[in-house]
Design a protein around this motif. Structure first.
Motif, PDB file in Angstrom:
ATOM      1  N   ASP A  40       0.844  -1.195   0.000  1.00  0.00           N
ATOM      2  CA  ASP A  40       0.000   0.000   0.000  1.00  0.00           C
ATOM      3  C   ASP A  40       0.877   1.241   0.000  1.00  0.00           C
ATOM      4  O   ASP A  40       1.703   1.428   0.892  1.00  0.00           O
ATOM      5  N   ASP A  41       0.703   2.096  -1.011  1.00  0.00           N
ATOM      6  CA  ASP A  41       1.450   3.359  -1.080  1.00  0.00           C
ATOM      7  C   ASP A  41       2.958   3.138  -0.963  1.00  0.00           C
ATOM      8  O   ASP A  41       3.602   3.569  -0.007  1.00  0.00           O
ATOM      9  N   LEU A  42       3.537   2.487  -1.972  1.00  0.00           N
ATOM     10  CA  LEU A  42       4.974   2.250  -1.974  1.00  0.00           C
ATOM     11  C   LEU A  42       5.761   3.518  -2.280  1.00  0.00           C
ATOM     12  O   LEU A  42       6.962   3.579  -2.013  1.00  0.00           O
ATOM     13  N   TYR A  43       5.090   4.511  -2.854  1.00  0.00           N
ATOM     14  CA  TYR A  43       5.747   5.772  -3.204  1.00  0.00           C
ATOM     15  C   TYR A  43       5.139   6.880  -2.357  1.00  0.00           C
ATOM     16  O   TYR A  43       3.933   7.105  -2.393  1.00  0.00           O
ATOM     17  N   LYS A  44       5.978   7.575  -1.647  1.00  0.00           N
ATOM     18  CA  LYS A  44       5.495   8.592  -0.707  1.00  0.00           C
ATOM     19  C   LYS A  44       4.816   9.751  -1.407  1.00  0.00           C
ATOM     20  O   LYS A  44       3.784  10.262  -0.958  1.00  0.00           O
ATOM     21  N   ASP A  45       5.407  10.176  -2.530  1.00  0.00           N
ATOM     22  CA  ASP A  45       4.901  11.361  -3.226  1.00  0.00           C
ATOM     23  C   ASP A  45       5.391  11.350  -4.663  1.00  0.00           C
ATOM     24  O   ASP A  45       6.039  10.400  -5.112  1.00  0.00           O
ATOM     25  N   ALA A  46       5.078  12.425  -5.389  1.00  0.00           N
ATOM     26  CA  ALA A  46       5.457  12.504  -6.804  1.00  0.00           C
ATOM     27  C   ALA A  46       6.964  12.477  -6.982  1.00  0.00           C
ATOM     28  O   ALA A  46       7.475  11.833  -7.904  1.00  0.00           O
ATOM     29  N   ALA A  47       7.684  13.164  -6.097  1.00  0.00           N
ATOM     30  CA  ALA A  47       9.143  13.239  -6.240  1.00  0.00           C
ATOM     31  C   ALA A  47       9.771  11.853  -6.192  1.00  0.00           C
ATOM     32  O   ALA A  47      10.682  11.547  -6.974  1.00  0.00           O
TER      33      ALA A  47
ATOM     34  N   THR B 142      10.884 -13.273  -2.843  1.00  0.00           N
ATOM     35  CA  THR B 142      11.551 -14.483  -2.358  1.00  0.00           C
ATOM     36  C   THR B 142      10.834 -15.101  -1.170  1.00  0.00           C
ATOM     37  O   THR B 142      11.113 -16.249  -0.812  1.00  0.00           O
ATOM     38  N   ARG B 143       9.921 -14.364  -0.519  1.00  0.00           N
ATOM     39  CA  ARG B 143       9.178 -14.904   0.629  1.00  0.00           C
ATOM     40  C   ARG B 143       7.872 -15.559   0.208  1.00  0.00           C
ATOM     41  O   ARG B 143       7.153 -16.120   1.036  1.00  0.00           O
ATOM     42  N   LEU B 144       7.536 -15.486  -1.076  1.00  0.00           N
ATOM     43  CA  LEU B 144       6.261 -16.022  -1.560  1.00  0.00           C
ATOM     44  C   LEU B 144       6.399 -17.487  -1.956  1.00  0.00           C
ATOM     45  O   LEU B 144       7.474 -17.949  -2.343  1.00  0.00           O
ATOM     46  N   HIS B 145       5.287 -18.228  -1.869  1.00  0.00           N
ATOM     47  CA  HIS B 145       5.253 -19.619  -2.300  1.00  0.00           C
ATOM     48  C   HIS B 145       4.167 -19.786  -3.361  1.00  0.00           C
ATOM     49  O   HIS B 145       3.532 -18.804  -3.777  1.00  0.00           O
ATOM     50  N   ASN B 146       3.924 -21.010  -3.797  1.00  0.00           N
ATOM     51  CA  ASN B 146       3.000 -21.249  -4.910  1.00  0.00           C
ATOM     52  C   ASN B 146       1.596 -20.713  -4.656  1.00  0.00           C
ATOM     53  O   ASN B 146       0.910 -20.277  -5.582  1.00  0.00           O
ATOM     54  N   ASP B 147       1.144 -20.768  -3.416  1.00  0.00           N
ATOM     55  CA  ASP B 147      -0.220 -20.371  -3.103  1.00  0.00           C
ATOM     56  C   ASP B 147      -0.323 -18.964  -2.517  1.00  0.00           C
ATOM     57  O   ASP B 147      -1.397 -18.551  -2.068  1.00  0.00           O
ATOM     58  N   SER B 148       0.772 -18.233  -2.488  1.00  0.00           N
ATOM     59  CA  SER B 148       0.744 -16.876  -1.920  1.00  0.00           C
ATOM     60  C   SER B 148      -0.143 -15.950  -2.752  1.00  0.00           C
ATOM     61  O   SER B 148      -0.248 -16.090  -3.970  1.00  0.00           O
ATOM     62  N   GLN B 149      -0.754 -14.999  -2.066  1.00  0.00           N
ATOM     63  CA  GLN B 149      -1.563 -13.973  -2.722  1.00  0.00           C
ATOM     64  C   GLN B 149      -0.861 -12.625  -2.611  1.00  0.00           C
ATOM     65  O   GLN B 149      -0.120 -12.374  -1.646  1.00  0.00           O
ATOM     66  N   GLN B 150      -1.120 -11.763  -3.596  1.00  0.00           N
ATOM     67  CA  GLN B 150      -0.529 -10.426  -3.585  1.00  0.00           C
ATOM     68  C   GLN B 150      -1.601  -9.383  -3.877  1.00  0.00           C
ATOM     69  O   GLN B 150      -2.438  -9.576  -4.760  1.00  0.00           O
ATOM     70  N   LEU B 151      -1.545  -8.295  -3.128  1.00  0.00           N
ATOM     71  CA  LEU B 151      -2.436  -7.152  -3.342  1.00  0.00           C
ATOM     72  C   LEU B 151      -1.598  -5.889  -3.434  1.00  0.00           C
ATOM     73  O   LEU B 151      -0.823  -5.584  -2.521  1.00  0.00           O
ATOM     74  N   ILE B 152      -1.734  -5.175  -4.528  1.00  0.00           N
ATOM     75  CA  ILE B 152      -1.105  -3.867  -4.691  1.00  0.00           C
ATOM     76  C   ILE B 152      -2.218  -2.838  -4.738  1.00  0.00           C
ATOM     77  O   ILE B 152      -3.132  -2.937  -5.561  1.00  0.00           O
ATOM     78  N   VAL B 153      -2.179  -1.881  -3.838  1.00  0.00           N
ATOM     79  CA  VAL B 153      -3.199  -0.841  -3.822  1.00  0.00           C
ATOM     80  C   VAL B 153      -2.516   0.501  -3.601  1.00  0.00           C
ATOM     81  O   VAL B 153      -1.891   0.725  -2.569  1.00  0.00           O
ATOM     82  N   PHE B 154      -2.554   1.349  -4.605  1.00  0.00           N
ATOM     83  CA  PHE B 154      -1.997   2.685  -4.440  1.00  0.00           C
ATOM     84  C   PHE B 154      -2.451   3.603  -5.555  1.00  0.00           C
ATOM     85  O   PHE B 154      -3.170   3.195  -6.462  1.00  0.00           O
ATOM     86  N   THR B 155      -2.030   4.823  -5.454  1.00  0.00           N
ATOM     87  CA  THR B 155      -2.292   5.825  -6.479  1.00  0.00           C
ATOM     88  C   THR B 155      -1.172   5.765  -7.503  1.00  0.00           C
ATOM     89  O   THR B 155       0.002   5.781  -7.142  1.00  0.00           O
ATOM     90  N   ARG B 156      -1.532   5.689  -8.773  1.00  0.00           N
ATOM     91  CA  ARG B 156      -0.525   5.645  -9.828  1.00  0.00           C
ATOM     92  C   ARG B 156       0.120   7.015 -10.005  1.00  0.00           C
ATOM     93  O   ARG B 156      -0.550   8.030 -10.109  1.00  0.00           O
ATOM     94  N   TRP B 157       1.452   7.007 -10.027  1.00  0.00           N
ATOM     95  CA  TRP B 157       2.204   8.243 -10.254  1.00  0.00           C
ATOM     96  C   TRP B 157       2.972   8.200 -11.571  1.00  0.00           C
ATOM     97  O   TRP B 157       3.150   9.212 -12.235  1.00  0.00           O
ATOM     98  N   HIS B 158       3.449   7.022 -11.915  1.00  0.00           N
ATOM     99  CA  HIS B 158       4.375   6.908 -13.045  1.00  0.00           C
ATOM    100  C   HIS B 158       4.148   5.569 -13.731  1.00  0.00           C
ATOM    101  O   HIS B 158       3.838   4.564 -13.084  1.00  0.00           O
ATOM    102  N   GLU B 159       4.294   5.536 -15.052  1.00  0.00           N
ATOM    103  CA  GLU B 159       4.054   4.303 -15.791  1.00  0.00           C
ATOM    104  C   GLU B 159       5.083   3.226 -15.471  1.00  0.00           C
ATOM    105  O   GLU B 159       4.836   2.031 -15.701  1.00  0.00           O
TER     106      GLU B 159
END
Length: 492
Positions: free
Chosen positions: A175-182, A203-220
């Motif tokens: 969640d929100d990996l980028y603090k701001d536009a800069a 490297t901590r994930l296994h075959n059945d791991s789930q991933q969720l990315i939720v944030f505001t897009r800043w850059h392509e």
């Protein structure tokens, strides 16, 4: 007395029903644990998607939403607590842009689990403290991590770039990996986050791991953009390992969808962010508004090739058909070599292959000769500035050693201003160039460099755009034929 008893029993049955519903739906769970919760229409759809994720129906999910629209309440506060209630053995990791931000999420999740309302819904899930029902001394509870008493589950929160050691991760929430536009617009920061994801998180994930990315897009080229290019969008048959992508622009574009039932032009949360307010923000800075509020990190305004490029599946037959290559060799170690092989016809250029790399000439010279031989290139045009002539001679020599006597080499010194050339030929490049279908996956770095090139302002590299411009400048057709071809393409 009998009537009172019946009423009490009805109330108890109703409360039990609400509790049962709260155990199956994140939206109802949030109502039960957060009395002040007043969701907008889109929140209900958003929480439905998160519920499907919590029940394991979605393995990889991306949700893009404007700032201050309640995304973290659902994804990063309520969802981890809900998941631990469903499965107290689940190991959850929550990642944010900094350790203090991540710790704040951890404290908030702990507070939810500590409430009486939570214990009513999920009595089996407790954490170290006065409500724990097991030996509390063997279960961790810190600002960074807590464990579920009597089970193997845990919630660990980490700032991006921090360590994620220990047990495997069953659910990874970013969640929100980028603090701001800069930070999002910094190539160094983006590269560091990508490296951290590749070398630590994944490297901590296994075959059945789930991933969720939720944030505001800043850059392509943020982490989401890179993963989408690499792994694609989910399709049950064509791409079952892809990402389910849910996008909520601040102002709706297009017809209603399953996850966003608004009509075109309607604001996402008018009670908080009116259309008038959003349009005022857009008027101040359209470039920022497109990425930050519309979740479109490739805003039309300011891009050199805003209309995109045509693609082809097969090259049409033509009277004029010649296989050519245009090469902009790297001037310095920081530059890219860009070599484009294409078929030139009387109507357009059809790109066959691209070499776009910062690798040294020990790699690029034999690789270029190999490609020219493979594609039976008839004419190779190479810019001879800063070592380009030596590069051309070496590639020609290696082609001949490979038995390739077809390719005719031409090198020249480019004396015209690069930026002026790129700008003045941009319309021709966009209208006379066809790329193969799926070219963004074939050459992701090249695609990013082309589609992200700005008309004004500083571009990190211009080698790709310079070479693409050269393919149009060096068409063998007469100027009248080129103009006619351009007019025909524009009419299509």
């Amino acid at each position: 007395m009998g009537n009172k008893q019946a009423i009490v029993e009805d109330i108890l049955q109703y409360e039990e029903m609400l509790t049962q519903v709260a155990r199956t739906s994140l939206l109802r769970f949030t109502f039960a644990t957060m009395p002040t919760f007043h969701p907008a229409d889109f929140h209900r759809k958003y929480y439905d998607v998160l519920t499907r994720f919590a029940h394991g129906e979605i393995k990889k999910l991306m949700v893009f939403m404007p700032p201050q629209h309640g995304k973290s309440e659902g994804s990063t506060r309520r969802l981890p607590a809900f998941i631990e209630g469903l499965n107290p053995d689940c190991r959850v990791a929550v990642i944010s842009y900094s350790a203090p931000k991540a710790r704040k999420f951890n404290r908030e999740i702990q507070r939810i689990i500590d409430t009486p309302e939570y214990r009513t819904v999920f009595p089996e899930t407790t954490i170290n403290g006065k409500n724990a029902r097991d030996s509390i001394h063997q279960y961790i509870r810190t600002a960074d991590e807590f464990e579920i008493v009597g089970h193997h589950g845990s919630v660990k929160t980490v700032g991006v770039g921090g360590p994620l050691t220990g047990d495997p991760v069953d659910v990874l929430i970013m969640d929100d990996l980028y603090k701001d536009a800069a930070s999002a617009w910094s190539p160094t920061v983006r590269e560091n986050i990508q490296d951290w994801y590749d070398t630590v998180a994944e490297t901590r994930l296994h075959n059945d791991s789930q991933q969720l990315i939720v944030f505001t897009r800043w850059h392509e080229d943020d982490l989401a953009g890179v993963l989408i290019r690499q792994q694609g969008e989910y399709d049950e048959e064509q791409n079952p390992d892809g990402w389910v992508i849910i996008t909520y622009p601040a102002i709706k574009i297009g017809a209603p969808t399953e996850y966003d039932t608004r009509k075109d032009g309607e604001p996402l949360w008018p009670e908080r962010h009116s259309l008038h307010k959003l349009e005022a923000i857009r008027a101040r800075n359209g470039f920022v508004f497109e990425s930050l509020y519309q979740q479109n990190p490739k805003p039309v305004e300011g891009l050199m090739y805003s209309q995109g490029f045509r693609t082809y599946s097969t090259i049409p037959a033509s009277r004029h058909h010649i296989i050519k290559a245009y090469c902009d060799s790297a001037d310095t170690g920081a530059d890219f070599l860009c070599d484009i092989i294409y078929v030139e016809t009387e109507t357009a250029n059809y790109v066959l292959d691209v070499l776009y790399t910062q690798k040294p000439m020990e790699y690029t010279e034999p690789k270029t000769a190999e490609r020219y031989t493979k594609y039976n290139v008839q004419r190779a045009i190479i810019e001879s500035n800063n070592g380009g002539r030596g590069f051309a001679r070496n590639v020609e020599s290696q082609c001949r050693m490979m038995g390739n006597n077809t390719t005719r080499f031409t090198w020249f010194t480019q004396t015209q201003n690069k930026q002026v050339r790129i700008f003045t030929h941009s319309a021709e490049v966009q209208n006379l160039t066809y790329f193969p279908e799926g070219w963004e996956r074939l050459w992701p770095e090249f695609h990013t460099a082309i589609m992200g090139y700005l008309k004004e302002g500083k571009n990190a590299h211009d080698d790709s755009v310079d070479a693409l411009t050269g393919t149009v400048e060096h068409r063998d057709m007469s100027s009248k034929e080129n103009e006619a071809a351009l007019r025909n393409l524009i009419r299509r």
